[in-house]
Motif scaffolding. Sequence first.
Motif, mmCIF file in Angstrom:
data_model
loop_
_atom_site.group_PDB
_atom_site.id
_atom_site.type_symbol
_atom_site.label_atom_id
_atom_site.label_comp_id
_atom_site.label_asym_id
_atom_site.label_seq_id
_atom_site.Cartn_x
_atom_site.Cartn_y
_atom_site.Cartn_z
ATOM 1 N N ILE A 1 -2.844 -112.141 -69.949
ATOM 2 C CA ILE A 1 -1.289 -112.539 -70.630
ATOM 3 C C ILE A 1 -0.169 -113.083 -69.724
ATOM 4 O O ILE A 1 0.240 -113.903 -69.649
ATOM 5 N N MET A 2 -1.067 -112.573 -67.547
ATOM 6 C CA MET A 2 0.465 -112.881 -66.681
ATOM 7 C C MET A 2 0.647 -115.072 -66.457
ATOM 8 O O MET A 2 1.134 -115.118 -66.141
ATOM 9 N N GLY A 3 -1.046 -115.421 -66.260
ATOM 10 C CA GLY A 3 -1.290 -117.038 -66.248
ATOM 11 C C GLY A 3 -1.712 -116.547 -64.704
ATOM 12 O O GLY A 3 -2.080 -115.371 -63.881
ATOM 13 N N SER A 4 -2.480 -117.652 -64.123
ATOM 14 C CA SER A 4 -3.722 -117.608 -62.799
ATOM 15 C C SER A 4 -2.026 -118.067 -61.675
ATOM 16 O O SER A 4 -0.874 -118.110 -62.087
ATOM 17 N N GLY A 5 -2.447 -117.698 -60.164
ATOM 18 C CA GLY A 5 -1.953 -117.991 -59.276
ATOM 19 C C GLY A 5 -1.952 -116.647 -58.365
ATOM 20 O O GLY A 5 -2.127 -115.913 -58.691
ATOM 21 N N ILE A 6 -1.294 -116.963 -57.121
ATOM 22 C CA ILE A 6 -2.310 -116.228 -55.855
ATOM 23 C C ILE A 6 -0.796 -114.955 -56.829
ATOM 24 O O ILE A 6 -1.643 -113.485 -56.133
ATOM 25 N N GLY A 7 0.006 -114.614 -56.792
ATOM 26 C CA GLY A 7 1.253 -113.589 -57.092
ATOM 27 C C GLY A 7 0.383 -112.374 -57.952
ATOM 28 O O GLY A 7 0.221 -111.316 -58.456
ATOM 29 N N ASN A 8 -0.242 -112.984 -59.307
ATOM 30 C CA ASN A 8 -0.821 -113.139 -60.579
ATOM 31 C C ASN A 8 -1.492 -111.967 -59.787
ATOM 32 O O ASN A 8 -3.012 -110.851 -60.370
ATOM 33 N N VAL A 9 -2.374 -112.954 -59.427
ATOM 34 C CA VAL A 9 -3.937 -111.984 -58.554
ATOM 35 C C VAL A 9 -3.678 -110.816 -57.845
ATOM 36 O O VAL A 9 -4.239 -110.283 -58.304
ATOM 37 N N ILE A 10 -2.658 -111.277 -56.907
ATOM 38 C CA ILE A 10 -2.367 -109.738 -56.172
ATOM 39 C C ILE A 10 -2.092 -108.628 -57.558
ATOM 40 O O ILE A 10 -2.670 -107.762 -57.513
ATOM 41 N N ILE A 11 -0.807 -109.019 -58.560
ATOM 42 C CA ILE A 11 -0.807 -107.697 -59.502
ATOM 43 C C ILE A 11 -1.337 -107.155 -59.878
ATOM 44 O O ILE A 11 -1.808 -105.820 -60.415
ATOM 45 N N SER A 12 -2.666 -108.509 -60.862
ATOM 46 C CA SER A 12 -3.713 -107.557 -61.883
ATOM 47 C C SER A 12 -4.377 -106.677 -60.841
ATOM 48 O O SER A 12 -4.686 -105.169 -61.284
ATOM 49 N N VAL A 13 -4.776 -107.424 -59.383
ATOM 50 C CA VAL A 13 -6.148 -106.324 -58.425
ATOM 51 C C VAL A 13 -5.545 -105.355 -58.506
ATOM 52 O O VAL A 13 -5.866 -104.563 -58.544
ATOM 53 N N SER A 14 -4.138 -105.335 -58.010
ATOM 54 C CA SER A 14 -3.329 -104.030 -57.315
ATOM 55 C C SER A 14 -3.254 -102.899 -59.080
ATOM 56 O O SER A 14 -4.094 -101.814 -58.693
ATOM 57 N N ILE A 15 -3.719 -103.038 -59.754
ATOM 58 C CA ILE A 15 -3.465 -102.507 -61.343
ATOM 59 C C ILE A 15 -4.407 -102.138 -61.559
ATOM 60 O O ILE A 15 -5.054 -101.058 -61.660
ATOM 61 N N VAL A 16 -5.496 -103.093 -61.342
ATOM 62 C CA VAL A 16 -6.649 -102.529 -61.335
ATOM 63 C C VAL A 16 -7.251 -101.630 -60.278
ATOM 64 O O VAL A 16 -8.240 -100.700 -60.959
#
Lengths: 277, 324
Positions: A134-149
Amino acid sequence: MKMGYLRVQRILKNRRIIIGSILVFLIILFTLLTPFIFPEGPHVMEVTERLKAPSKAHFLGTDSVGRDLLCRLLYGSRVSVGVGAAVAVITMVFGLIIGLYAGYYKAVDNIVMRICDSLKSIPSILLAIALLAIMGSGIGNVIISVSIVYTPDVARIARAAVLTAREQTYIEALEALGAGANRILWLNIAPNILSSVIIQVSFIFATAIVTEASLSFLGVGVPVPEPSWGNIVYEGRAVMFQAWWLVVYPSIFIAVTVFGLNLLGDGLRDLFDPQNS
Amino acid sequence: MNEDRQKILETKHLKKYFSIKDALGKQTGVVKAVDDVSLTLHKGETYGLVGESGCGKSTLGRSILRLFPITEGEVWLEGNDISNLSPGQLRPYRKKMQMIFQDPYTSLNPRKTVGETLEEVLKIHGEKNRTVREEKCQEALRTVGLRPEHYNRFPHEFSGGQRQRVGIARAILVNPSFIVCDEPVSALDVSIQAQIMNLLDALQEEKQLTYLFVSHNMSVINYIADRVGVMYLGHLVEEADTEELFSNPCHPYTQALLSAVLQIGAVRKERIELTGELPSPLHPPAGCVFHTRCPYAEQKCKEKPVMPRELSPGHFVACSLYGS
């Protein structure tokens, strides 16, 4: 809490904490020192030196475009450990807030914990991939998605601890004195449940590193050419049979870091919570 | 004899029901923890509340303090109806009513020093000046017989009796007029019990405090209370002045309770043993709640609930043996 002589002794006796913190400390130290060890950065290609086995010139060998593996791994640790640390901090803050209010207010509990349950019912990697899609790749988005998980994990631990803590009569005494919910939650319950949250977060730190590596290995995490332990393995996989070091060394880095963090987490649990170990 | 004295606290037909819900939030039952209790406390008196575990005496104390919402009925504190106030509106009244807890080991935050615990009380009530706070707390410590150096110690450095003193200091810090003592001595050694009761007595004299003293121990109640209420399954079954109640117990339940008290040197009275278990408050018996275990139960006891009757001035009994 008082840091008495006895407590110092207990830390020294606890070998897991010692080994774990030495490993974690070394990794963080290298991560911080990388720009001084390799001032030229992780992107320098020497095309003549492609796929060279470990040697004196390149301690851990080179990859398919002639970049030094050790240099890329160290720069990669900045990304991998950074993502892990950021996820740990974010999940701790949000997990603590959610857990505190869910444990204290029944109405919040019913809504928030059902959301957490449904998030946890999806396999973590799948959920992270979906969020990144949904958000697209990139370090920031990785951090956000893993945090949500991983936030639901912390929230659950915090909520359980709040439920026990709020049964204590000193909380009732505060209510009888007219203390507000925020005073009770943040000044009286939060400090008492912090240890269980910190223990959980130290494991999430390690898990987040593995998750980031998995995501990058699958090509949805940190995009190349920015090095992370996961995408170094991803790139090395294609030439795995000619250059084993491109897969083996990053894996060792991941394994050692996770091992160190888990030891530290176990040690912290022994220290904070002697009855349960 | 009490009519001319100032009423501090009054409950009128107070009810506290807990609803039992299943996983989907559907109500599956109701526990009538406190059912239609009316009592009056006058300034400077100690009202002893006795009954076996689970009879609702602690719930009554907590309902009066509005630690949870009341199902029905009224609570009047110094002439004000506090039964329907919001937490914010209640705050000024919280200074007037306080509580002393049973277990001194869980009633103090293990991570806070005694000083921090006490100062927090004043912070809640808006005292911003640190020196003033510390002075007041030190004075409270002195009043309960602790030393100034105890101020910076943690609860685990104290004995049970000392912790209970800290709990008392916390309660008197806001100058309340009414204190609920929820079994304040039952977790302590017998030798310490006497000390704490004497301390409570002295404080009452000095500050004209009114106590609601909850206990299951008849001898403790006999020692400390001026008036006694006997609770059974959420109902107040008998109420009288202490002397009157102990010399002339009228309700069969009170008689059974008193016959179980051991007395040194006294001729052993005939022991009245109650058969059967305490009925579940989830399904209380119809009619008089005591009829399932009452040795004198008749048919009418099972059919109609009994209303309290005044036998002699100040002595109320809810039992059909004395007319209904």
